[in-house]
Design an enzyme around this catalytic site. Sequence first.
Site, short mmCIF file in Angstrom:
data_model
loop_
_atom_site.label_atom_id
_atom_site.label_comp_id
_atom_site.label_asym_id
_atom_site.label_seq_id
_atom_site.Cartn_x
_atom_site.Cartn_y
_atom_site.Cartn_z
CE1 TYR A 52 45.74 48.86 31.30
CE2 TYR A 52 48.05 49.19 31.02
CZ TYR A 52 46.64 48.44 31.38
OH TYR A 52 47.11 46.87 31.22
CG PHE A 228 43.45 33.65 44.42
CD1 PHE A 228 44.52 33.15 45.26
CD2 PHE A 228 43.51 34.73 43.48
CE1 PHE A 228 45.88 33.05 44.47
CE2 PHE A 228 45.30 34.12 42.47
CZ PHE A 228 45.89 33.93 43.56
#
Length: 308
Positions: A52, A228
């Site tokens: 990361y 979503f």
Amino acid sequence: MKYYPIKNTNLNVSNIIMGNMRITQLSLSEIEKLIRTAMDEGINFFDHADIYGGGECEELFSNAIQMNADIREKMILQSKCGINTKDNYFDFSKEHILKSVDGILKRLKTDYLDILLLHRPDPLMEPEEVAEAFEELHNSGKVNYFGVSNHNPAQIDLLQKYISQKLVVNQLQLSIAHTPLIDSGIALNMNIDQSVNRDSSILEYCRLNDITIQAWSPYQNGFFKGPFLGDVENFPELNEVIDNIAEKYEVTNTAIATAWITRHPANIQVVLGTTNAQRLKDACKGSDIPLTRDEWYKIYKAAGNIVP
């Protein structure tokens, strides 16, 4: 905040995890605010990976919180290794694992990790090498517990055959709009796409073997196709159902998307990737919302899934 023990450990964990993949986008003061907010909300579990930010995320995390012994004992720290980003391949060699952990510990300014995960399956894995690495890390006190990420049952069994430490975690992708962990079990033996077993029944395997599942990308549609929530063009019915349930519980849609995962009896931890402190608070409100069976299935069906 809901807590439960990770089996075969002495860890009592929040079912919400603060993920740190994107914190390079923030200043040190903003990162500190995010960490403090997480802790104030009851999160005690913080997830990292050596890839990361090329390792920068771990360093920023420890610098922002001014890591010290008092703070460290209030946190459960987990990181992942096994990906060679320079040459773009996976590496479970003993040398790579040991070197990775030393780098992780240095960047996090800690003497030990609570949990180390192998990030993605390495087809060239030699399990005896992994066993040697784990044994050395455990005996030296650098890692207390071990797990995997994105592994199927056979891959876990192959590892477990050789290592003496119990694998206690498997981090897997799961959201309302990405449910292969659940789909084929519901639509077993039907001649439809949903019946295709894409994950070797890993959800049931983990429950049978006392392995805690951690859900990554809990608000994503598929493999990084975007969130979503709020996407009324592609998920109009799902957003309408979630919004109606959110209104009932007087929370945001983020809380309901979180609660849909935490409602599952497998005691799944939800890995948040947000860098927004308010959204983190909203998600935490879904930690222990008691969605009814009817609400859980209504959300599942609204995402386009079949309940035969």
